[in-house]
Design a protein around this motif. Structure first.
Motif, mmCIF file in Angstrom:
data_model
loop_
_atom_site.group_PDB
_atom_site.id
_atom_site.type_symbol
_atom_site.label_atom_id
_atom_site.label_comp_id
_atom_site.label_asym_id
_atom_site.label_seq_id
_atom_site.Cartn_x
_atom_site.Cartn_y
_atom_site.Cartn_z
ATOM 1 N N ALA A 1 -75.710 -38.566 12.878
ATOM 2 C CA ALA A 1 -76.210 -37.338 13.488
ATOM 3 C C ALA A 1 -75.967 -36.141 12.566
ATOM 4 N N ARG A 2 -74.824 -36.119 11.869
ATOM 5 C CA ARG A 2 -74.574 -35.024 10.928
ATOM 6 C C ARG A 2 -75.557 -35.060 9.773
ATOM 7 N N LEU A 3 -75.895 -36.264 9.307
ATOM 8 C CA LEU A 3 -76.884 -36.370 8.233
ATOM 9 C C LEU A 3 -78.262 -35.936 8.707
ATOM 10 N N SER A 4 -78.643 -36.339 9.913
ATOM 11 C CA SER A 4 -79.972 -35.995 10.422
ATOM 12 C C SER A 4 -80.117 -34.504 10.669
ATOM 13 N N ALA A 5 -78.999 -33.785 10.834
ATOM 14 C CA ALA A 5 -79.081 -32.340 11.047
ATOM 15 C C ALA A 5 -79.675 -31.625 9.849
ATOM 16 N N GLU A 6 -79.637 -32.254 8.656
ATOM 17 C CA GLU A 6 -80.249 -31.642 7.477
ATOM 18 C C GLU A 6 -81.771 -31.603 7.600
ATOM 19 N N LEU A 7 -82.343 -32.434 8.451
ATOM 20 C CA LEU A 7 -83.794 -32.438 8.660
ATOM 21 C C LEU A 7 -84.231 -31.406 9.690
ATOM 22 N N LEU A 8 -83.315 -30.943 10.519
ATOM 23 C CA LEU A 8 -83.675 -30.071 11.633
ATOM 24 C C LEU A 8 -84.378 -28.785 11.208
ATOM 25 N N PRO A 9 -83.974 -28.089 10.116
ATOM 26 C CA PRO A 9 -84.695 -26.855 9.760
ATOM 27 C C PRO A 9 -86.180 -27.049 9.535
ATOM 28 N N ALA A 10 -86.592 -28.210 9.048
ATOM 29 C CA ALA A 10 -88.020 -28.442 8.809
ATOM 30 C C ALA A 10 -88.800 -28.554 10.107
ATOM 31 N N PHE A 11 -88.172 -29.043 11.174
ATOM 32 C CA PHE A 11 -88.863 -29.265 12.444
ATOM 33 C C PHE A 11 -88.293 -28.395 13.561
ATOM 34 N N LEU A 12 -87.547 -27.345 13.207
ATOM 35 C CA LEU A 12 -86.850 -26.571 14.229
ATOM 36 C C LEU A 12 -87.825 -25.900 15.196
ATOM 37 N N GLU B 1 -90.929 -26.732 16.050
ATOM 38 C CA GLU B 1 -91.536 -27.722 16.936
ATOM 39 C C GLU B 1 -90.526 -28.299 17.914
ATOM 40 N N ALA B 2 -89.264 -28.499 17.464
ATOM 41 C CA ALA B 2 -88.246 -29.037 18.362
ATOM 42 C C ALA B 2 -87.931 -28.057 19.487
ATOM 43 N N VAL B 3 -87.821 -26.768 19.168
ATOM 44 C CA VAL B 3 -87.591 -25.759 20.206
ATOM 45 C C VAL B 3 -88.771 -25.732 21.173
ATOM 46 N N GLY B 4 -89.985 -25.791 20.630
ATOM 47 C CA GLY B 4 -91.160 -25.781 21.500
ATOM 48 C C GLY B 4 -91.241 -26.998 22.393
ATOM 49 N N ALA B 5 -90.929 -28.188 21.850
ATOM 50 C CA ALA B 5 -90.987 -29.402 22.659
ATOM 51 C C ALA B 5 -89.950 -29.371 23.778
ATOM 52 N N CYS C 1 -87.937 -33.617 20.688
ATOM 53 C CA CYS C 1 -86.932 -33.269 21.696
ATOM 54 C C CYS C 1 -85.560 -33.823 21.327
ATOM 55 N N ARG C 2 -85.533 -35.025 20.767
ATOM 56 C CA ARG C 2 -84.259 -35.654 20.455
ATOM 57 C C ARG C 2 -83.559 -35.022 19.255
ATOM 58 N N LEU C 3 -84.278 -34.260 18.442
ATOM 59 C CA LEU C 3 -83.627 -33.584 17.318
ATOM 60 C C LEU C 3 -82.577 -32.586 17.801
ATOM 61 N N LEU C 4 -82.828 -31.968 18.956
ATOM 62 C CA LEU C 4 -81.864 -31.015 19.518
ATOM 63 C C LEU C 4 -80.960 -31.648 20.572
#
Length: 836
Positions: free
Chosen positions: A551-562, A564-568, A702-705
């Motif tokens: 999960a800590r590693l995947s957090a590096e991907l979150l800025p690219a999809f932030l 869309e993740a907030v919107g979803a 949704c699962r990114l957040l």
């Protein structure tokens, strides 16, 4: 576009079944020159066009985008002035001898003669010799403080260290990549402007303070002065680092403003910074807290040194300074322990030597990692200071914004920004004016946003996100769910292309199969490979704490999809009261979603999420970001406009009458939806798209957040346990028993003292998250930093109240949330954004 991507996935899956798996060994060296898409690779790192328009236009040229990458640690015979068989064997040593190291200047004498220090010595400033101190003793104290801050660097030691470091980096890393266009952009800005260079960087490893100066020294930028955290180094290591260009803040600088020792230390630090900037020595400041530190993301020490630079420019010591956002990314942080959130202990010479030996020993036993160093576009500090002040507006606390809505007392979200500052202010920063303190905080957040945006997404982040969020197992499922390698190949390609299409670069290239093999070899401690029928492999995440690491590693991907993740998650919250979460996608697609409702849900979620996660630019309003989120959902195909009878078509871009309110609205708050007194936005409706790819993509976003939101929801559940006394009982017990053990336990019978402190309550919450993870199998939220974020968010929201005490901040449950009903309202408010 969708058809093209699906065809690409099918082709790759067929090819993966026809060819043999694992045809080449793990750890093969990958080139980072060929774009993954074959046609387009985004050039990232442009500065803000709103705050620094002149820098955006003048310090960039499109030709630098085509210069490609270079491997900094790949030193050959061609990198030296000599040729021959002996040169090929001694090229590292010869290369280190040829590096340009400017002569050391007489900085101590100039610092002693500076106006600020002389005012303290002569007694014209508070704390000077005129207040009972002998000038000679004050002068010796100035020399002692200056020796704690810096030392003249040693050229021979620098060359010897560069040679040893080059050999060490070649043993530990596959490559250290740097975009030659980014380096040329920095060189042109330095030469054309003739101004000092201040590099502001992210902080991923203790190795960053050595690796980044080495990279820039090899590219002809000179010897960097690096700001180090004194808490992270032993006295012996500090002495060595100062010889290599290190800077340390003396402990006296953090004393109170009326302390004579603090006044003297701050004057010496300011004089040292002024002399450094006047001599145009490049400076490296880390804006993130060092790895292992639990707490806010923004570094208090980094803001302190940045404040000294801002003060020097405003005082006219230098006309301006060029700021360069820097980022560094690793496949895996080298030498990181399984739990990187250990307590911060000083690193000594022997400890560092043992770490080097461990890294060299693991050279032949584990695959080596890749590193990317990113230099964003430089911009003028003076230009930013002039333009940024016009973007400041009114702000409210999280309690004022969100608590009435959580409790159902109000439905209207206030039209103002959120004020949330978790980074404590140090002594030198508090010595500035309040307006300048605010400028430094917002500048640091702005630069950190630029650094994170320019960071490349590494292959381990993409793989971790796929294993956790694309193929997430249901809650309460005891057996981990895996994914076939043939399927993973296609999904890795899909997610890479989605990342590139959003303007983020990736830190890898090469053949798809080799990339996936190399990535899985790096993650072998957290995933298991099981061979199944037909020669395919099943990739299964290892249950337990390994999921927290993924999960800590995947957090590096979150800025690219932030966005869309907030919107979803906002759409999920809007549908929570209308459609059952387990209902079919077709049933959810029937519901009409108005634009105003979407704006409201997005705003609520933006206020709930911590600023350290969002890292929104201070010059961008929340309503502008809401429009950006909505646009991203439409662009990625999740939302489609619904044409209601009698309304103007959504694609109609004809000229419309602009109201006086819109014409006079500040440019930072302008959105496409603002027209005709904003009545048109009320008539816009959207539906969820019914394309076959949308349900899985919606769940993925949704699962990114979900780790952060699940931690917040579990923290709300933890309030039901009654671990905290209410404010009235706690104050009554403190008054009657003067803070003794019996007094604190009187507020919560049977509860030990440490559970009432902020650190103790955070530790109890973490234990609760870990226990819940053992039951439900959701280890992604069992993270110490998520527990801290939950406690601090609840404190800002008014759920918890804080009182200072000798043992540390004491937490109490506010009277509003002592009732079980309000606690359940809080938990329900958070869980509406979570998609199961």
């Amino acid at each position: 576009m969708v058809t093209m991507l699906e065809a690409r996935l099918q082709t790759q899956q067929r090819n993966s079944q026809e060819t043999g798996l694992w045809s080449s060994g793990f750890g093969m060296k990958l080139e980072a020159v060929t774009p993954f898409l074959g046609k387009y690779r985004p050039f990232v790192g442009r500065c803000c066009q709103t705050c620094t328009p002149k820098s955006w236009e003048s310090l960039f040229h499109r030709s630098i985008m085509d210069l490609g990458f270079c491997n900094v640690i790949l030193v050959k015979e061609e990198n030296t002035r000599f040729r021959g068989w002996l040169v090929r064997r001694l090229c590292y040593f010869l290369w280190s001898l040829e590096q340009h190291i400017p002569p050391c200047q007489d900085a101590p004498q100039k610092i002693m003669e500076s106006t600020g220090v002389q005012n303290v010595i002569s007694g014209r400033a508070p704390g000077g010799a005129g207040e009972g101190q002998v000038p000679g003793l004050v002068k010796k104290e100035v020399q002692r403080i200056l020796g704690h801050i810096q030392a003249p660097f040693h050229p021979f030691l620098l060359r010897l260290f560069s040679w040893a470091l080059l050999r060490f980096l070649n043993c530990v890393f596959l490559n250290v990549q740097l975009h030659k266009g980014q380096m040329k952009m920095v060189h042109k800005a330095t030469q054309a402007q003739g101004l000092p260079l201040v590099l502001l960087s992210t902080h991923k490893s203790l190795l960053d303070g050595i690796l980044i100066p080495f990279v820039l020294l090899s590219q002809g930028l000179g010897v960097l002065r690096v700001v180090w955290d004194p808490r992270a180094c032993s006295p012996t290591l500090r002495a060595l680092l100062k010889k290599l260009g290190g800077l340390f803040l003396p402990p006296e600088a953090n004393l109170t403003l009326d302390s004579s020792e603090g006044v003297l230390a701050r004057a010496v630090v300011q004089a040292a910074m002024e002399q450094l900037l006047v001599s145009r020595q490049p400076l490296l400041i880390f804006l993130e807290e060092p790895p292992g530190a639990q707490g806010p993301r923004l570094s208090a020490l980094g803001q302190t040194w940045l404040g000294l630079v801002v003060q020097a420019v405003q005082m006219g010591v230098i006309p301006d300074a060029m700021l360069v956002p820097v980022a560094i990314t690793y496949d895996l942080v080298p030498g990181a322990p399984c739990d990187v959130y250990h307590s911060l202990v000083p690193l000594g010479l022997w400890t560092g030597a043992l770490a080097v030996l461990r890294s060299l020993w693991s050279w032949g036993h584990s695959p080596r990692v890749c590193v990317r160093v990113h230099l964003a576009q430089p911009f003028s500090l003076q230009e930013y200071t002039t333009n940024a002040r016009s973007c400041w507006g009114s702000r409210q606390t999280l309690e004022q914004l969100l608590q009435p809505i959580v409790l159902g007392q109000c439905n209207v979200v206030p039209d103002t920004e959120k004020e949330q500052e978790w980074t404590p202010a140090t002594g030198p920063l508090l010595a500035l004016k309040e307006e300048d303190q605010l400028l430094v905080r917002r500048l640091s957040r702005h630069v950190l946003n630029a650094s994170v945006t320019s960071s490349a997404v590494m292959s381990t982040a993409i793989m971790a996100a796929l294993l956790l969020f694309k193929h997430q197992k249901p809650l309460y499922c005891p057996a981990p769910q895996g994914v076939f390698l043939s399927q993973l190949l296609g999904e890795f390609s899909w997610l890479t292309e989605e990342t590139l299409l959003r303007g983020f670069d990736v830190g890898f290239s090469g053949q798809l199969r080799c990339l996936v093999q190399h990535t899985l070899s790096l993650l072998q401690a957290h995933v298991a490979l099981l061979r199944v029928h037909q020669g395919d492999l099943l990739v299964v995440p290892r249950p337990g704490p390994g999921l927290t690491r993924l999960a800590r590693l995947s957090a590096e991907l979150l800025p690219a999809f932030l966005s869309e993740a907030v919107g979803a998650c906002a759409v999920r919250g809007l549908l929570a009261g209308r459609v059952p979460p387990e209902g079919p996608w077709e049933l959810q697609g029937i519901e009409l979603l108005s634009q105003n409702e979407l704006y409201r849900q997005i705003l609520l979620l933006l206020h709930l999420l911590p600023q350290d996660l969002l890292l929104l630019q201070p010059c961008q309003s929340s309503y502008c970001y809401c429009q950006e989120v909505l646009d991203r959902l439409i662009q990625c195909g999740l939302l489609v406009a619904e044409e209601t009878p009698g309304s103007r078509a959504a694609c109609d871009t004809g000229r419309q009458r602009l109201s006086a309110k819109l014409l006079w609205k500040p440019s930072g708050d302008f959105t496409d939806s603002d027209s005709d007194d904003f009545e048109e936005a009320e008539g816009r409706y959207f539906r969820l798209s019914q394309q076959s790819r949308c349900p899985d993509f919606f769940l993925f976003l949704c699962r990114l957040l979900s780790p952060l939101l699940q931690a917040f929801a579990q923290a709300a559940t933890f309030l039901h346990q009654g671990q905290l006394p209410d404010t009235g009982k706690a104050h009554a017990s403190l008054t009657s028993h003067r803070g003794t053990l019996s007094a604190l336990r009187a507020g919560a019978p049977g509860l030990p003292l440490f559970s009432l402190t902020e650190s103790g309550y955070t530790e109890q919450l973490l234990q609760f998250l870990q226990a819940t993870a053992q039951e439900e199998g959701f280890f992604e939220c069992a993270d110490p930093n998520l527990a801290i974020s939950a406690v601090w968010t609840f404190r800002d929201l008014g759920v918890l109240q804080q009182t200072p005490s000798p043992a540390g901040p004491m937490l109490y449950l506010s009277p509003t949330f002592t009732s079980r009903e309000n606690q359940e309202k809080l938990e329900q408010f958070i869980r509406q954004f979570i998609c199961s």
